[in-house]
Design a protein around this motif. Structure first.
Motif: not given
Length: 518
Positions: A224, A227-228, A232, A234-235
């Motif tokens: 992912e 994509e992010h 980020s 999230r990563t």
């Protein structure tokens, strides 16, 4: 009496048939990793999948495959490797057939993940069947065949898919899976003997859960990341959580009386060198396949079949080199050809990193040959180092570590090299003066830029996007080359005190040393 019975059963085994069947099973699950890439345009047109959904149709297979490898290998060791092959191939057949009846992206993502479950049982069972069935004097050459098939199957899968897509839709790729899996299933039933851990120990459930959770979150986060964004929250949070879980796995295994995978195995430097080498080799290899197929089709304008044929010189160099690697290692030792192979991978990718939008195919060919030869030369020593470091009762775990290294390396390579490709493409694309929607579409991908440029009659945009893509490709391949060269340095350092004998000399030691806790 048991020893005599084992000897008699070994004599009755048809080793050639066992090798052929296990290699066919291996080719079935390995080719499925890459073959669907050729069919992505057709899937996108019929299912109307978004780019993220298309990525998950491809990547859900690798995610589940990698996360379940250690658990599946342990279950195969506990209940029987032949049973693992039969069950995994049966699941692979049923799920591949079911995928041909759907036209929505969500079911395809789920079914590709289910294929990963079947593959996780098949792949470690193939190598452990070979290492537990073949006599030691024949094992290295059999492993070299296995290594050649493992390396070449992804490319041959691309070629086979390109051929069937000339006549049929994207569903034909799944039917190709069915045909190969059914043949391997029949061959396994007829020729492959059963082998398992005779002690029938209990499965380390906690260790298995930690492995699945840790590797699952890690691979998910890496896939992912493009994509992010790699930076980020999230990563970074996903990777951080995964590392914490995997650290917990290590701590648990160190104190478990019968661990799923004893971390102390990695004190054995050939074992550690083999696992690291396989990871970095396939980081470079699968990352290369991912980016080069886009370059050939989107920049050069090749069809899927022509693109697949264009990279055939790589397996053509890889297969004979993998077959001859044991002979070379017997003369000069494992270390020298191993390091030379990794250096060859790095050199080939460095040459390929020089290609531009209008480069001649001869430049591509100049890089493909050392890349393929290097992969073939390095794969056999790395795999042999892993399997020879463990006794026969742990061969399924050894093969699982080999396969896990390969799958994790491939998933990371696709994510990292894909991210480098996107970063280079976007940074080199000048969209000043273009309307907002046009610029946004062109910025998303080269495929979108080609469509927008054709619709707006703007060939300059298409040419600029192609040049920017080539710039991103250069960055991605340099990253892959650096990984391969890092592997060569690591192997040289880890094996600097290793004996110079080759695989034949190593065969004289019938009981490789492993930690007592194992």
């Amino acid at each position: 009496m048991n020893r005599r019975r084992t000897f008699q059963s070994q004599k009755s085994v048809r080793h050639g048939a066992v090798l052929a069947v296990t290699c066919l099973a291996l080719a079935t699950v390995v080719s499925a990793m890459a073959s669907l890439n050729v069919a992505v345009p057709g899937i996108a047109r019929e299912t109307h999948a978004s780019q993220t959904q298309l990525s998950w149709i491809i990547d859900s297979y690798s995610l589940v495959f990698a996360a379940l490898l250690l658990l599946a290998a342990t279950l195969g060791d506990r209940f029987g490797r032949r049973k693992a092959l039969l069950g995994g191939l049966g699941l692979f057949t049923v799920v591949s057939a079911a995928a041909t009846f759907f036209s929505e992206p969500e079911p395809l993502i789920v079914l590709r993940a289910a294929l990963g479950v079947g593959a996780a049982f098949v792949m470690p069972a193939t190598l452990s069947t070979i290492t537990s069935t073949f006599p030691r004097e024949q094992r290295t050459r059999a492993v070299s065949v296995w290594s050649a098939v493992a390396g070449a199957s992804a490319v041959l899968g691309l070629l086979a898919s390109g051929v069937v897509l000339e006549a049929w839709s994207w569903r034909s790729v799944f039917w190709l899976n069915v045909v190969m899996a059914v043949l391997a299933l029949i061959g396994t039933y007829l020729f492959v003997p059963e082998s398992a851990d005779p002690e029938k120990q209990r499965v380390d459930i906690v260790g298995a859960a930690l492995t699945v959770a840790g590797l699952g979150v890690l691979v998910y986060s890496v896939i992912e990341a493009p994509e992010h964004g790699w930076g980020s929250a999230r990563t970074l949070a996903g990777i951080g959580i995964a590392l914490v879980v995997l650290a917990g796995f290590v701590a648990w295994e160190l104190h478990h009386p019968r661990p799923l995978l004893d971390p102390r195995l990695f004190r054995n430097t050939p074992f550690a060198a083999g696992a690291l080498s396989v990871t970095l080799q396939f980081f470079a290899f699968f990352g290369f396949i991912f980016v080069i197929m886009q370059y050939l089709q989107l920049v050069r304008g090749d069809s899927a079949l022509v693109a697949a044929v264009s990279i055939l010189p790589m397996p053509a160099a890889m297969i004979p080199m993998a077959r001859n690697a044991p002979r070379i290692a017997a003369r000069v030792g494992l270390r020298r050809p191993w390091i030379a192979g990794l250096a060859g991978v790095g050199a080939g990718l460095a040459v390929l990193a020089q290609v531009g939008a209008d480069s001649s195919y001869w430049l591509i060919l100049t890089g493909l040959v050392p890349l393929g030869a290097g992969m073939g030369l390095a794969m056999t020593p790395a795999t042999t180092a892993i399997t020879d470091a463990l006794p026969s009762r742990l061969q399924n775990i050894g093969s699982a570590v080999n396969d896990l290294s390969r799958e994790l390396g491939g998933a990371l390579g696709i994510a990292v090299l894909g991210s480098a490709l996107n970063a280079g493409y976007r940074s080199d694309l000048n969209l000043e003066g273009l309307p907002g929607p046009v610029a946004e579409a062109a910025h998303s991908s080269l495929a979108a830029a080609n469509i927008v440029g054709a619709r707006t009659d703007n060939p300059a945009l298409i040419d600029q996007a192609r040049d920017a893509f080539a710039s991103g490709l250069n960055l991605a391949l340099i990253t892959g080359a650096a990984a391969a060269l890092l592997g060569a340095i690591a192997v040289a350092l880890l094996l600097r005190r290793a004996p110079a004998e080759g695989t034949e000399a190593a065969a004289e030691d019938p009981a490789p040393k492993v930690p007592e806790a194992v």
